[in-house]
Design a protein around this motif. Structure first.
Motif, short mmCIF file in Angstrom:
data_model
loop_
_atom_site.label_atom_id
_atom_site.label_comp_id
_atom_site.label_asym_id
_atom_site.label_seq_id
_atom_site.Cartn_x
_atom_site.Cartn_y
_atom_site.Cartn_z
N UNK A 1 7.01 20.35 -11.57
CA UNK A 1 7.88 21.35 -12.55
C UNK A 1 8.81 20.32 -13.50
N UNK A 2 8.95 20.58 -14.56
CA UNK A 2 9.78 19.45 -15.37
C UNK A 2 10.63 20.66 -16.39
N UNK A 3 11.89 20.47 -16.46
CA UNK A 3 12.78 20.97 -17.20
C UNK A 3 12.57 20.40 -18.48
N UNK A 4 13.29 21.23 -19.55
CA UNK A 4 13.11 20.69 -21.05
C UNK A 4 13.52 18.93 -20.90
N UNK A 5 12.72 18.19 -21.83
CA UNK A 5 13.04 16.84 -21.84
C UNK A 5 13.69 16.64 -23.55
N UNK B 1 16.32 31.28 -10.70
CA UNK B 1 17.18 31.47 -11.82
C UNK B 1 16.81 30.56 -13.01
N UNK B 2 16.67 29.30 -12.57
CA UNK B 2 16.57 28.16 -13.64
C UNK B 2 15.48 28.24 -14.22
N UNK B 3 14.27 28.65 -13.53
CA UNK B 3 12.87 28.70 -13.91
C UNK B 3 12.32 29.94 -14.49
N UNK B 4 12.96 30.96 -13.99
CA UNK B 4 12.36 32.40 -14.62
C UNK B 4 13.34 33.03 -15.53
N UNK B 5 13.08 33.90 -16.37
CA UNK B 5 13.91 34.63 -17.16
C UNK B 5 13.27 35.88 -17.34
N UNK B 6 14.03 37.15 -16.78
CA UNK B 6 13.36 38.35 -16.73
C UNK B 6 12.04 38.38 -15.96
N UNK C 1 16.46 23.22 -5.93
CA UNK C 1 15.51 23.49 -4.60
C UNK C 1 16.05 22.91 -3.45
N UNK C 2 16.78 21.64 -3.67
CA UNK C 2 17.41 20.96 -2.40
C UNK C 2 16.61 19.90 -2.17
N UNK C 3 15.52 19.69 -2.82
CA UNK C 3 14.50 18.58 -2.58
C UNK C 3 13.58 18.29 -3.53
N UNK C 4 13.09 17.08 -3.87
CA UNK C 4 12.34 16.77 -4.90
C UNK C 4 10.91 16.94 -4.50
N UNK C 5 10.42 17.00 -3.22
CA UNK C 5 9.05 17.62 -2.93
C UNK C 5 9.25 18.60 -2.10
N UNK C 6 8.23 19.59 -2.53
CA UNK C 6 8.17 21.12 -1.62
C UNK C 6 6.75 21.24 -1.50
N UNK C 7 6.34 21.46 -0.19
CA UNK C 7 5.04 21.66 0.20
C UNK C 7 4.92 23.39 0.35
#
Length: 93
Positions: free
Chosen positions: A86-90, A46-51, A15-21
């Motif tokens: 939003x968290x990626x897989x842990x 692309x990282x968050x959505x699939x199809x 995203x280019x940032x840790x906080x987005x409003x």
């Protein structure tokens, strides 16, 4: 009304940032806020959505609660001042 997204791990890098409003209106859903977050951020999308759907391993939290498990999923309505994350897989190890 505005809503803040907190992004963790590689999602912040995409995203280019840790906080987005994002701008949200009364009655908007988590999905509406997610669409605004992803707009203009193709690497993050692309990282968050699939199809066009949320990847199963991505976690979405509203005020610390996983909306996919404990609320109405992406259809959860937002309240003023909500904080989204939003968290990626842990993985442990």
């Amino acid at each position: 009304m505005t809503t803040e997204w907190k992004l963790f791990a590689d999602l912040a890098e995409h995203a280019g940032d840790r906080h987005v409003t994002v701008d949200a209106s009364s009655g908007d859903t988590v999905e509406d806020a997610l669409e605004q977050l992803l707009e203009g951020r193709p690497d993050l999308e692309d990282r968050v959505l699939e199809d066009g759907a949320l990847r199963s391993q991505i976690n979405v939290l509203r005020n610390g609660t996983n909306v996919l498990v404990e609320e109405e999923g992406l259809e959860t309505e937002l309240d003023d001042g909500d904080e989204l994350a939003l968290f990626p897989p842990v993985s442990g190890g």
